[in-house]
Enzyme design. Structure first.
Site, PDB file in Angstrom:
ATOM      1  CB  SER A  19      -0.933   0.061   1.266  1.00  0.00           C
ATOM      2  OG  SER A  19      -1.572   1.382   1.308  1.00  0.00           O
ATOM      3  CB  THR A  64      -7.346  -1.609   1.819  1.00  0.00           C
ATOM      4  OG1 THR A  64      -7.319  -1.786   0.415  1.00  0.00           O
ATOM      5  CG2 THR A  64      -6.359  -2.170   2.627  1.00  0.00           C
ATOM      6  CE  LYS A  68     -11.316  -0.579   0.061  1.00  0.00           C
ATOM      7  NZ  LYS A  68     -11.370   0.170  -1.367  1.00  0.00           N
ATOM      8  CG  ASN A  89     -12.789   4.410   1.594  1.00  0.00           C
ATOM      9  OD1 ASN A  89     -13.674   5.084   1.995  1.00  0.00           O
ATOM     10  ND2 ASN A  89     -11.944   4.870   0.877  1.00  0.00           N
ATOM     11  N   GLY A 126     -15.336  -5.727 -13.546  1.00  0.00           N
ATOM     12  CA  GLY A 126     -15.340  -6.110 -12.040  1.00  0.00           C
ATOM     13  C   GLY A 126     -16.620  -5.931 -11.498  1.00  0.00           C
ATOM     14  N   GLY A 128     -16.485  -6.270  -7.685  1.00  0.00           N
ATOM     15  CA  GLY A 128     -16.036  -6.434  -6.302  1.00  0.00           C
ATOM     16  C   GLY A 128     -16.304  -5.060  -5.439  1.00  0.00           C
ATOM     17  CG  ASN A 149     -17.276  -9.717 -12.280  1.00  0.00           C
ATOM     18  OD1 ASN A 149     -16.293  -9.407 -12.111  1.00  0.00           O
ATOM     19  ND2 ASN A 149     -17.797 -10.588 -11.649  1.00  0.00           N
ATOM     20  NE  ARG A 150     -12.650 -14.419 -11.774  1.00  0.00           N
ATOM     21  CZ  ARG A 150     -11.694 -14.414 -10.871  1.00  0.00           C
ATOM     22  NH1 ARG A 150     -10.310 -14.494 -11.355  1.00  0.00           N
ATOM     23  NH2 ARG A 150     -11.539 -13.860  -9.685  1.00  0.00           N
ATOM     24  N   GLY A 245      -4.544   4.983 -12.288  1.00  0.00           N
ATOM     25  CA  GLY A 245      -4.974   4.486 -11.103  1.00  0.00           C
ATOM     26  C   GLY A 245      -4.643   5.371  -9.757  1.00  0.00           C
TER      27      GLY A 245
HETATM   28  P1  ATR Z   1     -12.025  -4.959  -4.558  1.00  0.00           P
HETATM   29  O1  ATR Z   1     -12.661  -4.913  -3.111  1.00  0.00           O
HETATM   30  O2  ATR Z   1     -10.644  -4.468  -4.582  1.00  0.00           O
HETATM   31  O3  ATR Z   1     -12.792  -4.720  -5.611  1.00  0.00           O
HETATM   32  P2  ATR Z   1     -12.719  -7.846  -4.709  1.00  0.00           P
HETATM   33  O4  ATR Z   1     -13.859  -7.591  -4.074  1.00  0.00           O
HETATM   34  O5  ATR Z   1     -12.043  -9.094  -4.281  1.00  0.00           O
HETATM   35  O6  ATR Z   1     -11.647  -6.526  -4.592  1.00  0.00           O
HETATM   36  O7  ATR Z   1     -13.099  -7.898  -6.462  1.00  0.00           O
HETATM   37  C1  ATR Z   1     -12.307  -8.143  -7.321  1.00  0.00           C
HETATM   38  C2  ATR Z   1     -13.020  -8.061  -8.629  1.00  0.00           C
HETATM   39  O8  ATR Z   1     -11.983  -8.310  -9.562  1.00  0.00           O
HETATM   40  C3  ATR Z   1     -13.921  -9.100  -8.761  1.00  0.00           C
HETATM   41  O9  ATR Z   1     -15.041  -8.808  -9.782  1.00  0.00           O
HETATM   42  C4  ATR Z   1     -13.250 -10.146  -9.441  1.00  0.00           C
HETATM   43  O10 ATR Z   1     -14.109 -11.098 -10.215  1.00  0.00           O
HETATM   44  P3  ATR Z   1     -14.955 -12.252  -9.877  1.00  0.00           P
HETATM   45  O11 ATR Z   1     -16.263 -11.639  -9.258  1.00  0.00           O
HETATM   46  O12 ATR Z   1     -15.121 -13.169 -10.880  1.00  0.00           O
HETATM   47  O13 ATR Z   1     -14.158 -12.783  -8.682  1.00  0.00           O
HETATM   48  C5  ATR Z   1     -12.248  -9.380 -10.335  1.00  0.00           C
HETATM   49  N1  ATR Z   1     -10.931 -10.202 -10.695  1.00  0.00           N
HETATM   50  C6  ATR Z   1      -9.938 -10.557  -9.898  1.00  0.00           C
HETATM   51  N2  ATR Z   1      -9.000 -11.218 -10.460  1.00  0.00           N
HETATM   52  C7  ATR Z   1      -9.616 -11.540 -11.934  1.00  0.00           C
HETATM   53  C8  ATR Z   1      -8.966 -12.041 -13.024  1.00  0.00           C
HETATM   54  N3  ATR Z   1      -7.689 -12.690 -12.799  1.00  0.00           N
HETATM   55  N4  ATR Z   1      -9.752 -12.122 -13.914  1.00  0.00           N
HETATM   56  C9  ATR Z   1     -10.700 -11.425 -14.112  1.00  0.00           C
HETATM   57  N5  ATR Z   1     -11.447 -10.908 -13.034  1.00  0.00           N
HETATM   58  C10 ATR Z   1     -10.669 -10.716 -11.955  1.00  0.00           C
END
Ligand code: ATR
Length: 279
Positions: A19, A64, A68, A89, A126, A128, A149-150, A245
């Site tokens: 961080s 973090t 969160k 946060n 994403g 998350g 999203n994945r 970022g």
């Molecule tokens: P944060 O609080 O920082 O957003 P998080 O809650 O862990 O962290 O969320 C991370 C996000 O990044 C999620 O949407 C995750 O996808 P999933 O919902 O499928 O888990 C996405 N993510 C993390 N690593 C990834 C990867 N290698 N490829 C694609 N998506 C990824």
């Protein structure tokens, strides 16, 4: 000088040693002449972290990954905006009473606002905690949101929450071409990566197909290590406007500093402090 009157501020997370928050906050304490120090604590239990905050009179904390959302159960009060977003946060300790805030959402929107968000098609990669804050801000500014999203479950849930559309990043067997086409069918104005894809040490990774980047697009990445991610490099090659970022990181940190101290910090100083940590 650290003495018996020094106030303690902290970041709680896991992992946390990458961080840059200690760099920006300690530089700001020094510049403003406040007798305070900010330290990073890698913890496994946020409940114990907040009890320590009360017991040691830690005046303020950044929260973090991955706490969160879970931290919300441990707080005495939560600001309305943080409640709506569903993530905290920032914590302020006022005489043992812990108050929670969210500074991520406004920080994500601030660099995008001058370009206009209303009626724009905004693709958020994403679903998350970071995506929740970004999506909430875009929704409030009346942008039209696509969540890419994945995992289907969290992606669809976030899309439903903000009246958006969900596109899966991981198509079933033999569907790759169809899914990529689905992204290509939308004229995306603003693209925001909120995942860790592209973060050091896997800095060559890219969360979005380059062929769908076009010169009218604004591309923002919340990954700040490296500052110029693979996604931003590809976007620049295509002529897109890019936002790195560090922008969101500095704005969220500056808002935290102001909540804790009532003082508006020097944004340029924070940015320099964050970058100098790389040397
Ligand atoms: P944060 O609080 O920082 O957003 P998080 O809650 O862990 O962290 O969320 C991370 C996000 O990044 C999620 O949407 C995750 O996808 P999933 O919902 O499928 O888990 C996405 N993510 C993390 N690593 C990834 C990867 N290698 N490829 C694609 N998506 C990824």
């Amino acid at each position: 000088m650290i003495d018996s009157n020094t106030s303690l501020y902290a970041i709680f997370g896991n992992p946390v040693h990458h961080s840059k928050s200690p760099l920006i906050h300690n530089a700001s304490f020094k510049k403003t002449g406040l007798n305070a120090v900010y330290l990073a604590f890698e913890i496994s239990d946020i409940s114990k972290g907040l009890n320590t905050m009360r017991n040691l009179n830690i005046k303020g904390a950044s929260i973090t990954l991955p706490f969160k959302v879970d931290v919300m159960e441990e707080l005495d009060t939560i600001d309305d905006k943080a409640l709506q977003i569903g993530a905290v946060n920032t914590v302020i300790n006022k005489n043992g009473i812990l108050h929670g805030y969210n500074t991520d959402c406004a920080a994500a929107i601030t660099p995008l606002k001058p370009m206009g968000i209303q009626n724009k098609t905004v693709c958020i990669i994403g679903a998350g905690g970071a995506a929740q804050a970004v999506a909430h801000g875009i929704f409030k500014e009346k942008g039209n949101i696509i969540i890419l999203n994945r995992s289907q479950k969290s992606g669809q849930a976030l899309a439903d929450k903000i009246n958006g559309q969900f596109i899966s990043m991981t198509p079933k067997k033999n569907q790759k071409i169809k899914k990529e086409k689905e992204i290509g069918e939308h004229r995306i104005d603003i693209l925001i990566n909120t995942t860790s894809v592209g973060m050091f040490p896997k800095a060559k990774a890219q969360p979005f197909p380059s062929k769908y980047l076009h010169s009218d697009m604004v591309v923002m990445d919340i990954v700040y290590n490296p500052i110029k991610t693979q996604l931003l490099m590809e976007a620049q090659k295509k002529g897109c406007k890019t936002i790195d970022g560090l922008s969101m990181f500095i704005y969220q940190g500056a808002a935290q500093f102001e909540l804790w101290t009532g003082i508006t910090p020097d944004l340029a100083l924070m940015r320099t402090a964050a970058i100098s940590g790389d040397k």
